[in-house]
Design a protein around this motif. Structure first.
Motif, PDB file in Angstrom:
ATOM      1  N   GLN A 195       0.827  -1.200   0.000  1.00  0.00           N
ATOM      2  CA  GLN A 195       0.000   0.000   0.000  1.00  0.00           C
ATOM      3  C   GLN A 195       0.866   1.257   0.000  1.00  0.00           C
ATOM      4  OE1 GLN A 195      -3.267   0.106  -0.040  1.00  0.00           O
ATOM      5  NE2 GLN A 195      -3.621   2.257   0.441  1.00  0.00           N
ATOM      6  N   GLN A 196       1.854   1.250   0.874  1.00  0.00           N
ATOM      7  CA  GLN A 196       2.761   2.393   0.927  1.00  0.00           C
ATOM      8  C   GLN A 196       3.489   2.565  -0.396  1.00  0.00           C
ATOM      9  OE1 GLN A 196       3.089   4.668   3.231  1.00  0.00           O
ATOM     10  NE2 GLN A 196       1.556   3.700   4.542  1.00  0.00           N
ATOM     11  N   LEU A 197       3.980   1.471  -0.926  1.00  0.00           N
ATOM     12  CA  LEU A 197       4.719   1.549  -2.183  1.00  0.00           C
ATOM     13  C   LEU A 197       3.800   2.034  -3.294  1.00  0.00           C
ATOM     14  CD1 LEU A 197       6.785  -1.744  -1.939  1.00  0.00           C
ATOM     15  CD2 LEU A 197       7.631   0.600  -1.756  1.00  0.00           C
ATOM     16  N   PHE A 198       2.555   1.593  -3.248  1.00  0.00           N
ATOM     17  CA  PHE A 198       1.603   1.938  -4.295  1.00  0.00           C
ATOM     18  C   PHE A 198       1.320   3.427  -4.294  1.00  0.00           C
ATOM     19  CE2 PHE A 198      -2.811   2.178  -5.913  1.00  0.00           C
ATOM     20  CZ  PHE A 198      -2.617   1.566  -7.142  1.00  0.00           C
ATOM     21  N   HIS A 199       1.163   3.989  -3.115  1.00  0.00           N
ATOM     22  CA  HIS A 199       0.755   5.385  -3.052  1.00  0.00           C
ATOM     23  C   HIS A 199       1.920   6.359  -2.905  1.00  0.00           C
ATOM     24  CE1 HIS A 199      -3.472   4.041  -2.340  1.00  0.00           C
ATOM     25  NE2 HIS A 199      -3.673   5.116  -3.061  1.00  0.00           N
ATOM     26  N   ALA A 200       2.950   5.953  -2.178  1.00  0.00           N
ATOM     27  CA  ALA A 200       4.044   6.893  -1.939  1.00  0.00           C
ATOM     28  C   ALA A 200       5.153   6.734  -2.967  1.00  0.00           C
ATOM     29  CB  ALA A 200       4.589   6.703  -0.531  1.00  0.00           C
ATOM     30  N   GLY A 201       4.952   5.850  -3.930  1.00  0.00           N
ATOM     31  CA  GLY A 201       5.970   5.677  -4.965  1.00  0.00           C
ATOM     32  C   GLY A 201       7.221   5.021  -4.397  1.00  0.00           C
ATOM     33  N   PRO A 202       8.311   4.998  -5.140  1.00  0.00           N
ATOM     34  CA  PRO A 202       9.524   4.367  -4.626  1.00  0.00           C
ATOM     35  C   PRO A 202      10.028   5.072  -3.381  1.00  0.00           C
ATOM     36  CG  PRO A 202       9.676   4.717  -6.997  1.00  0.00           C
ATOM     37  CD  PRO A 202       8.462   5.452  -6.526  1.00  0.00           C
ATOM     38  N   VAL A 203      10.231   4.295  -2.360  1.00  0.00           N
ATOM     39  CA  VAL A 203      10.773   4.816  -1.103  1.00  0.00           C
ATOM     40  C   VAL A 203      11.778   3.796  -0.569  1.00  0.00           C
ATOM     41  CG1 VAL A 203       8.731   6.162  -0.466  1.00  0.00           C
ATOM     42  CG2 VAL A 203       8.879   3.764   0.180  1.00  0.00           C
ATOM     43  N   SER A 204      12.483   4.189   0.448  1.00  0.00           N
ATOM     44  CA  SER A 204      13.483   3.279   1.008  1.00  0.00           C
ATOM     45  C   SER A 204      12.837   2.324   1.998  1.00  0.00           C
ATOM     46  CB  SER A 204      14.579   4.061   1.706  1.00  0.00           C
ATOM     47  OG  SER A 204      14.084   4.587   2.922  1.00  0.00           O
TER      48      SER A 204
ATOM     49  N   ALA B 294      10.890  -4.023  -6.969  1.00  0.00           N
ATOM     50  CA  ALA B 294      12.296  -4.085  -7.360  1.00  0.00           C
ATOM     51  C   ALA B 294      13.016  -2.872  -6.788  1.00  0.00           C
ATOM     52  CB  ALA B 294      12.432  -4.112  -8.884  1.00  0.00           C
ATOM     53  N   GLU B 295      14.329  -2.983  -6.650  1.00  0.00           N
ATOM     54  CA  GLU B 295      15.123  -1.828  -6.249  1.00  0.00           C
ATOM     55  C   GLU B 295      15.211  -0.870  -7.428  1.00  0.00           C
ATOM     56  OE1 GLU B 295      18.833  -3.076  -4.566  1.00  0.00           O
ATOM     57  OE2 GLU B 295      17.846  -3.630  -2.685  1.00  0.00           O
ATOM     58  N   MET B 296      15.155   0.383  -7.125  1.00  0.00           N
ATOM     59  CA  MET B 296      15.091   1.394  -8.181  1.00  0.00           C
ATOM     60  C   MET B 296      16.097   2.494  -7.925  1.00  0.00           C
ATOM     61  SD  MET B 296      11.038   1.603  -8.808  1.00  0.00           S
ATOM     62  CE  MET B 296      10.231   0.195  -9.604  1.00  0.00           C
ATOM     63  N   GLY B 297      17.354   2.100  -7.802  1.00  0.00           N
ATOM     64  CA  GLY B 297      18.416   3.077  -7.676  1.00  0.00           C
ATOM     65  C   GLY B 297      18.556   3.626  -6.271  1.00  0.00           C
ATOM     66  N   VAL B 298      19.340   4.633  -6.144  1.00  0.00           N
ATOM     67  CA  VAL B 298      19.696   5.198  -4.848  1.00  0.00           C
ATOM     68  C   VAL B 298      19.152   6.623  -4.774  1.00  0.00           C
ATOM     69  CG1 VAL B 298      21.632   5.829  -3.368  1.00  0.00           C
ATOM     70  CG2 VAL B 298      21.777   3.789  -4.812  1.00  0.00           C
TER      71      VAL B 298
END
Lengths: 386, 386
Positions: B29-38, B67-71
């Motif tokens: 849910q967090q990833l879905f709404h807050a976009g890529p985060v750590s 997936a990991e999406m950079g730094v």
DNA sequence: CACATTTGTTAGTAGACCTTCCTTACATAC
DNA sequence: GTATGTAAGGAAGGTCTACTAACAAATGTG
């Protein structure tokens, strides 16, 4: 399909211990409603294993909430079951009903929800902090009357009350942003739960009134008119904790004079507007309306009010696909032409799938409905049982 | 206060793995709404520890969902965060909107809810099993268009539809007790979710429309009128799965002729009764009403309908303490005098705490609202995300 | 350059429930 | 009376979940 209430957005983490607490509530719930049963029965009804149930029951026994209650006598094959149940003397509950403007009615209830002691206090016009003091004294008196540990205190009050038991506004008492639950809890050193009186009523009806679950609306008719709603097993709170405040919906338009029903023009309401449902349906308004009329005229007047009520409820019943509407109030006024007309009107004004399924009845709980509901507030809050 | 949705009666056991699934959904849910985060961000927002989040993210990565999406590039102290997010090519969703009587509109949507492909099929009068076949062919076509794994198929259909996706009744299609979700799922070998079109619309609005949460009612105006309601983060189902069927509430009484508004007498409705909301508010009815009128007359006619709508919605808004009512339909008809009159009427007919807080607006989603909602149905059902 | 800060991982621990197996106690068939 | 089957309840051991504690890596700051 897991056991966690289906909500759209998961809103908080769930730890294993939360699951444990949930299963504990589930077990207590079974014991509360199905009476003494065996551990094996609990395992079957909950879906947990006998081992887990034994563990949970052991916890509950060590807390003093449940106890073994002999052996099942029925001659079945196998080892006879040892029954466990909630101890009748495990706790008592203090409940207070603040619906009445002039006085506060309180009671001590036992585990089964039966009233053991009653106390009331006349308010004598006190409001604000003074009214809180009166309430606190009443609670202290009731707590002192209890012969078992007090599980908690439940209060049903008119007004807008948030989930923490803070009275956002209750004009009749002069309470605005009063953290009533917190104040009482600190003073009494007990868990205290406060909720709107109509919400408390719907909780009582839901738990003790034999309601089958989803889609229950309870309409309380007293000094004013309020509603509480349980949908899909959850109390409807509303965006500003004001769900159920249906007393001040317009139910009579100016032009309704022309209808031939005896409404006069839309009556001025205490809220400052005209034609509110409360100007028709509150107990004082109804008494005023039927005063001095002969039987058939009174019946017609009550039916006219019932029709107005039906017009207001039809959209709600449709939108929510309600299962049952329950009326709380004086049966001599409500349970007759008024109720009949209201149901008929709802059925006339909704599609068959809504109206023909809908039941409209008087409360199955007597005068103690509000107190029972306040007790449910405590049961639900402290034990997760309802 | 634990993380398990507060319901009155605990209804099923919760195993640790259910908690895990819940926390997994929470993370998604967090990833879905807050976009890529750590991962550390996820730990903070969810309340779970970094260790647990790492573990959950590892599971989700091994499933190919994230997936990991950079730094993170921002120059902050400490080790730079590695961002994780839902893979844009993790899945696609097939959505079908059956609101239109004459044809079926479908689409393939990507992870973000954007339409990637569109296909429609004219129905040509086919109903019953034939209509199911047409729908199945459309779904097959859409599934073939997808370039990523298909997460599932979401269908929004008029009619009464239960939680399992069985169409209890949808007269327009000639469907009665059709286990549509099960049939489609078996034929397509994919998860299929079916729900009422108005409920689908409210899901779309809730997820993509920027609604802030509790107390949302979406009114869809098309051939007919329907409503979907989200309360306290949960879709209202209703006792017979018919919640939101508000189109056939009586909105015009015979006597309303006298009002001076241009309603003629209560119009005969397709349902056989007179004066249903749908006889005023459906798109055909509105077009008929404004046809040939000049601007000010048309505005007056629309405002009159808006007033009727307001009268119907006022009790609902009061009873539920709604936060927001959203209209879905042709803006040229709805977003003007009609909407203004409806809002004004609701405010006139409810107490300030209800009416003054209420917002009434057009949908923020365009024509694809229904498709987005059907996609949410799948996201919610398969991933617990909305 | 030393140090604080933040991220993410590894290792170990406690809790919750499960499966499996055992004992106890009863009813029933022989 | 004895053997057998059934059911209740408990004990042992395993798996899963999330936690705490500790640490390595990478960066900014004094």
């Amino acid at each position: 399909m897991n056991g966690i209430g289906r909500r759209l957005r998961p809103v908080a983490k769930v730890l294993p211990e939360d699951g444990r607490a949930h299963n504990r509530s589930l077990t207590l719930q079974q014991l509360f409603h199905a009476g003494p049963v065996s551990r094996a029965d609990l395992a079957r009804t909950t879906g947990l294993t006998r081992v887990t149930i034994s563990d949970l029951v052991a916890s509950l026994m060590s807390e003093g909430l449940v106890a073994e209650m002999g052996v099942r006598s029925e001659g079945r094959v196998g080892k006879p079951a040892t029954l466990v149940g909630i101890r009748p003397d495990a706790f008592e509950i203090v409940a207070v009903d603040l619906t009445d403007d002039a006085s506060m009615h309180g009671a001590v209830l036992d585990v089964s929800g039966a009233v053991v002691h009653r106390r009331s206090t006349a308010l004598g016009g006190r409001t604000g902090d003074d009214a809180v003091d009166v309430l606190l004294d009443l609670c202290r008196e009731l707590v002192a009357l209890a012969t078992c540990p007090v599980l908690g205190v439940g209060v049903g009050s008119p007004g807008v009350i948030d989930a923490d038991g803070t009275v956002v506004e209750a004009p009749n008492r002069g309470w605005y942003d009063v953290p009533l639950a917190k104040q009482l809890s600190a003073a009494l050193d007990l868990p205290v739960h406060v909720a709107n009186d109509a919400n408390v009523a719907v909780l009582g009806e839901y738990t003790y009134g034999g309601a089958s679950g989803s889609g229950l609306l309870v309409l309380t008719v007293g000094q004013g008119v309020g509603a509480g709603i349980v949908l899909d097993g959850a109390l409807v709170q509303g965006h500003g904790h004001a769900a159920g405040e249906i007393g001040h919906v317009t139910a009579v338009d100016e032009r309704d004079d022309a209808e031939g029903t005896p409404f006069g023009s839309a009556e001025l309401c205490a809220c400052g507007r005209r034609g509110c449902l409360e100007t028709l349906l509150s107990v004082p308004a109804l008494r005023r309306r039927v005063a001095g009329l002969d039987r058939s005229a009174a019946d017609a007047a009550l039916a006219a009010v019932g029709r107005r009520l039906g017009i207001v409820l039809a959209p709600v019943a449709s939108a929510l696909n309600l299962f049952e509407v329950v009326l709380v109030g004086p049966p001599d006024l409500l349970d007759g032409p008024l109720r009949d007309a209201a149901l008929r009107t709802i059925q006339e004004r909704t599609m068959p799938v809504i109206g023909s399924e809908l039941r409209l009845r008087m409360t199955a709980l007597g005068e103690d409905g509000a107190l029972s509901g306040a007790a449910v507030l405590v049961l639900s809050g402290q034990l997760g049982v309802s």
